[in-house]
Design an enzyme around this catalytic site. Structure first.
Site, PDB file in Angstrom:
ATOM      1  N   HIS A   1       9.825  62.887  55.095  1.00  0.00           N
ATOM      2  CA  HIS A   1       9.263  61.974  56.086  1.00  0.00           C
ATOM      3  C   HIS A   1       9.822  62.234  57.491  1.00  0.00           C
ATOM      4  O   HIS A   1       9.211  61.832  58.479  1.00  0.00           O
ATOM      5  CB  HIS A   1       9.579  60.519  55.725  1.00  0.00           C
TER       6      HIS A   1
ATOM      7  N   GLY B   1      11.091  52.047  46.360  1.00  0.00           N
ATOM      8  CA  GLY B   1      11.994  53.120  45.941  1.00  0.00           C
ATOM      9  C   GLY B   1      13.041  53.441  46.992  1.00  0.00           C
ATOM     10  O   GLY B   1      14.237  53.459  46.702  1.00  0.00           O
TER      11      GLY B   1
ATOM     12  N   HIS C   1      11.269  63.149  49.071  1.00  0.00           N
ATOM     13  CA  HIS C   1      10.193  62.415  49.743  1.00  0.00           C
ATOM     14  C   HIS C   1      10.693  61.796  51.059  1.00  0.00           C
ATOM     15  O   HIS C   1      10.092  62.002  52.111  1.00  0.00           O
ATOM     16  CB  HIS C   1       9.667  61.326  48.805  1.00  0.00           C
ATOM     17  N   GLU C   2      11.793  61.076  50.985  1.00  0.00           N
ATOM     18  CA  GLU C   2      12.296  60.400  52.193  1.00  0.00           C
ATOM     19  C   GLU C   2      12.754  61.429  53.216  1.00  0.00           C
ATOM     20  O   GLU C   2      12.521  61.267  54.409  1.00  0.00           O
ATOM     21  CB  GLU C   2      13.417  59.419  51.843  1.00  0.00           C
TER      22      GLU C   2
ATOM     23  N   MET D   1      13.534  54.189  51.701  1.00  0.00           N
ATOM     24  CA  MET D   1      12.932  54.074  53.028  1.00  0.00           C
ATOM     25  C   MET D   1      13.500  55.133  53.955  1.00  0.00           C
ATOM     26  O   MET D   1      14.711  55.321  54.020  1.00  0.00           O
ATOM     27  CB  MET D   1      13.193  52.652  53.551  1.00  0.00           C
ATOM     28  N   GLU D   2      12.600  55.772  54.685  1.00  0.00           N
ATOM     29  CA  GLU D   2      12.919  56.954  55.491  1.00  0.00           C
ATOM     30  C   GLU D   2      13.448  56.680  56.893  1.00  0.00           C
ATOM     31  O   GLU D   2      13.265  57.511  57.793  1.00  0.00           O
ATOM     32  CB  GLU D   2      11.655  57.812  55.606  1.00  0.00           C
ATOM     33  N   ASN D   3      14.126  55.548  57.142  1.00  0.00           N
ATOM     34  CA  ASN D   3      14.647  55.243  58.482  1.00  0.00           C
ATOM     35  C   ASN D   3      15.320  56.467  59.099  1.00  0.00           C
ATOM     36  O   ASN D   3      16.061  57.173  58.438  1.00  0.00           O
ATOM     37  CB  ASN D   3      15.691  54.124  58.387  1.00  0.00           C
TER      38      ASN D   3
END
Ligand code: TRP
Ligand code: ZN
Length: 867
Positions: free
Chosen positions: A303, A263, A299-300, A265-267
């Site tokens: 994080h 879905g 959500h991301e 990515m929380e970089n």
């Protein structure tokens, strides 16, 4: 097979070296990218012993390596297929130059290209495809990243943190330098280069800092960023309000890419999103799509604290960040929309798919003990069951102590890589409780079963409930049991003499417990596990009357819905056992009619209660899955509901038809949900008036939710008299939307899920369609994923199994992560009847015979065949 070694949690050792700073220079060239990495390493004071420095690396061409400015000759280092070993003193500066080929990278891990741009995906172990490194989450480093590229084709160059310098290195080339002040593991590294356009906004944090928010997309998608931006600002405010967590950089960026395995990515500071989880507008996106964007953006973002500031020690702790963050995003969505609707959606997913996973060959604890390929453990168990465990902690502690615990957790472990034990320790510290028994939830695989019996003594006005846990885990679980007693007037008042009830919740800790209520004046129906207070299978023998009573009088909205589903399951079982639909469904029809005509209920909940359990859920609760019997009984019951409740359904449909412009708020979403639920039943009638309603709704093109619902229900009714209208609609849909990739995916999914024996031919035909791309994960999921997971009648035959096996084998060459996911339906063979079992098993065997399987696919297929 490549070496398929399992990695064990019990073997964890701290890293021998630490990397204080990581300086990366990327030179993006047409046929390769040159990466120069300068690492300041030193021996880890808390690791024992000497030994060499072993760096991870994969699929790269090493150009040179130097230590403290001295270039090493080939005999001064050891290059393995997945490692680079150097002997270094206690402190050193390592410089490594590697070449990589992003344009050939179809695995979508590491640095790759998507629609002409460069992007990265480093979680879990993708960074080792960029440079040699200690690619493990407990090695945290301060990153500086410089990107050189052609200025016209790649005007936008992004990485984590703050932009600190820019320059030109040739007339057509420019460079940008980024610095991230927060130490982070390599899995949070990101780089993006492309011809991107952006939408910007700002957020003022609770301490008054102004943060720039930027969403980067292709120019054509600039009109689809508003919802994600609004969601991001809401999420930032919510995390301040509910958790006291503030954003920590001055810039937060989101980039949308077409080719992405998951879905988003929380970089750190630079989230990368699948376009499907960020783009939305009323014309192209359904309510479900809007929901998904809102929750994934949140959500991301969440994080940043639960994952980035406090990260995982090793990948066995994945649920530390994922379970907690799913719990956080789920609470956020509940606060933004309808809490009960969100709960129902989450529990549906858990009970349909996570329970099935936990009963299948890949069953694992929320904290796995071993893995061959970590990518295979980004599962419903780690994410959704992990979130349920955090929810139980929240229920047991209550909101105040839970918040006290999370404050302690974030403050104590900030900047560290920790384990699930630290998280539970924070809960113990805040509450003064002993949660050692509770840890079983993290350690045990499989879904606990709870058997319940009740006894009523009218004379003594005493009612007791006995709760027995099936102790396959060897020990009993500690869980919250939210409970109430219901009669025909609603909530029954009583007095529990054996247990403390806190906000309706009893704590269960023993293998067997009897809960006794006094002053119970009439025989009640127990409302058990309200709001799904623990992720268990419950076994209590309710009658259809009990279900109808709960549907009408239960004070818990979740359990009203739950009763409707259980009643429907029971009716469909009766139909499968040979009872006529009319007599089997009399109670259900009566209860549905009451729900349908009760204006006091939330229309969204009415829509959910009137939706029969999916075939996937019916399969999950069946002892042996009879694909055709399940399909037939559900079809008959749907048809009968449509016929008997035609009038109230039509009334509800007409009442909910609105011409207002599209809004995404709980009330408007609910109105569309009930209207479309009614249409879904009405179209089953052979009635030209209804067909007109449906075609009008489609051709109106008022918003994607309504158009797609009309198209889907009409296509899925699968009646010969509708084929022509359907084909015209499908053609019209494609002509209208062929330029919108995400909408074309909806079009593929509708066709892949038409319940028919000819579905395979349809799917094969669509694979040849110009819009299809066998290497784009969204397309594969839309067509092959929907076909094999949501079209049991079309998929469950030998030809379907062989087809899926072939697709899996082909995809594995390019994208192992995706191959290992789409194979899932075949791995559940044990649950089916003999004929299906044999077919699925031999399809799996045909995959196992391939000599070049990836680790990902090998792990799933071999575990399935051993099961
Ligand atoms: N951490 C990501 C999340 O928020 C998961 C993820 C994104 C991922 N891309 C991935 C995991 C690729 C494995 C491989 O859930
Ligand atoms: Zn996540």
């Amino acid at each position: 097979m490549t070496q398929a070694q399992a990695i064990y949690l019990k073997d964890y050792l701290p890293p021998a070296f630490l990397i204080d700073t990581t300086d990366l220079v990327f030179d993006l060239r047409d046929h390769f990218t040159e990466v120069t990495a300068t690492l300041k390493v030193r021996r880890n004071p808390s690791a024992s012993g000497g030994g060499p420095l072993v760096l991870n690396g994969q699929d790269m061409i090493l150009q040179s390596v130097s230590v403290d400015g001295q270039k090493l000759s080939a005999d001064e280092y050891e290059l393995g297929p997945e490692s680079l070993t150097l002997s270094v003193a206690d402190e050193a500066t390592i410089e490594c130059v590697t070449h990589i080929k992003p344009h050939l990278n179809k695995a979508l891990e590491g640095l790759y290209q998507s629609s002409g741009m460069y992007c990265t995906q480093c979680e879990a172990e993708g960074f080792r495809r960029i440079t040699y490194y200690l690619d493990r989450p407990d090695v945290m480093s301060e990153f500086t990243t410089t990107i050189h590229a052609n200025e016209t084709r790649f005007p936008v160059l992004l990485s984590n943190g703050n932009k600190i310098e820019v320059g030109k290195s040739a007339p057509d080339r420019h460079w940008v330098k980024w610095h991230d002040p927060f130490k982070k593991p390599a899995y949070l590294f990101a780089l993006v280069a492309g011809d991107l356009k952006s939408v910007s906004d700002q957020f003022k944090t609770m301490s008054g800092r102004v943060v720039d928010l930027v969403i980067y997309v292709e120019e054509k998608d600039l009109d689809k960023c508003a919802h994600a931006m609004a969601s991001l600002k809401k999420a930032m405010a919510w995390d301040e309000d509910v958790y006291g967590r503030e954003y920590d950089l001055d810039l937060f960026m989101i980039v949308a890419v077409d080719d992405f395995n998951m879905g988003a990515m929380e970089n750190k500071g630079l989230n990368i999103f699948n376009t499907s989880c960020v783009l939305a507008n009323p014309a192209t996106t359904t309510d479900m799509g809007y929901d998904r964007v809102e929750s994934v953006v949140a959500h991301e973002y969440f994080h940043n604290w639960s994952g980035n500031r406090v990260t995982c020690r090793d990948w066995f702790q994945l649920s530390l960040k994922e379970g907690f963050t799913v719990f956080r995003d789920s609470e956020f969505s509940s606060d933004m929309g309808s809490r009960t609707v969100k709960r129902v959606e989450d529990v549906k997913l858990l009970r349909t798919s996570q329970f099935a996973e936990d009963a299948g060959p890949m069953s694992h604890p929320v904290q796995p003990q071993s893995y061959i390929e970590i990518s295979n453990f980004y599962t419903l168990t780690v994410y959704e069951k992990g979130a349920e465990i955090v929810r139980m902690l929240h229920t047991l502690l209550g909101p105040e102590l839970f918040r006290k615990a999370t404050d302690y957790y974030f403050e104590t472990y900030d900047g560290q890589a920790v384990t699930i034990n630290e998280f539970v320790h924070a809960m113990e510290w805040a509450s003064g409780r002993d949660l050692s028994q509770f840890m079983l939830w993290y350690q045990h695989a499989g879904t606990p079963q709870v058997n319940i019996d009740s006894h009523y003594d009218h004379q003594a006005q005493q009612y007791s409930i006995t709760v027995r846990q099936n102790t396959s885990a060897g020990k009993p679980f500690h869980f919250p049991l939210a409970i109430g007693l219901v009669d025909d007037h609603g909530e029954l008042t009583s007095n529990c003499t054996t247990h403390t009830i806190n906000n309706g919740v009893i704590e269960v800790v023993n293998a067997e417990e009897t809960i006794t209520f006094e002053q119970v004046q009439s025989l009640p129906t127990p409302s058990l596990f309200r709001n799904f207070s623990a992720p268990v299978r419950v076994n209590y023998s309710y009658s259809n009357d009990d279900y109808a009573r709960l549907m009408e009088h239960d004070g818990d909205g979740f359990n009203r819905w739950n009763a409707s589903q259980a009643l429907a399951v029971s009716v469909m079982n009766q139909i499968q056992a040979g009872e006529g639909v009319a007599s089997a469904s009399a109670d259900l029809i009566n209860a549905f009619e009451k729900v349908l005509t009760n204006d006091a209920l939330d229309p969204a909940m009415v829509a959910l209660m009137l939706t029969l359990p999916s075939e996937a859920y019916l399969s999950e609760v069946a002892s042996i899955i009879d694909v055709r019997a399940i399909h037939e009984s559900r079809k008959q019951l749907s048809q009968h509901i449509a016929e008997t409740l035609q009038k109230p359904l039509l009334k509800v449909y007409q009442k909910s038809c609105s011409k207002k412009p599209y809004e995404f708020d709980a009330k408007s979403v609910a109105e569309r949900a009930i209207k479309n639920r009614a249409l879904g039943y009405l179209i089953l009638l052979d009635d030209s008036n209804v067909v007109s309603l449906c075609t009008d709704q489609y051709y109106d093109q008022h918003n994607m939710t309504d158009s797609l619902a009309a198209l889907t229900y009409l296509a899925h009714a699968h009646r010969e008299s509708l084929f022509e209208v359907r084909d015209d609609m499908l053609e019209d849909f494609y002509q209208r939307w062929h330029h919108e990739a995400l909408v074309v995916n909806l079009w593929l999914s509708v066709q892949a899920t038409i319940p028919s024996e000819s579905a395979l031919a349809t799917v094969k035909g669509l694979m040849e369609h110009p819009s299809y791309d066998a290497l784009n994960p969204n397309k594969v999921r839309a067509l092959i994923g929907h076909y094999s997971n949501q079209n049991p009648i079309g998929f469950h035959n030998v030809a379907g199994y062989e087809f899926l096996a072939q697709q899996v084998i082909k995809l594995d060459q390019a994208n192992p992560q995706m191959a290992a996911r789409i194979v899932t339906p075949l791995t559940r063979y044990k649950r089916y009847q003999e004929r299906e079992q044999m077919g699925m098993k031999s399809a799996l065997e045909s995959i196992a015979e391939v000599s070049t399987l990836s680790k990902d696919l090998f792990e799933v297929v071999s575990k399935s065949l051993q099961h």
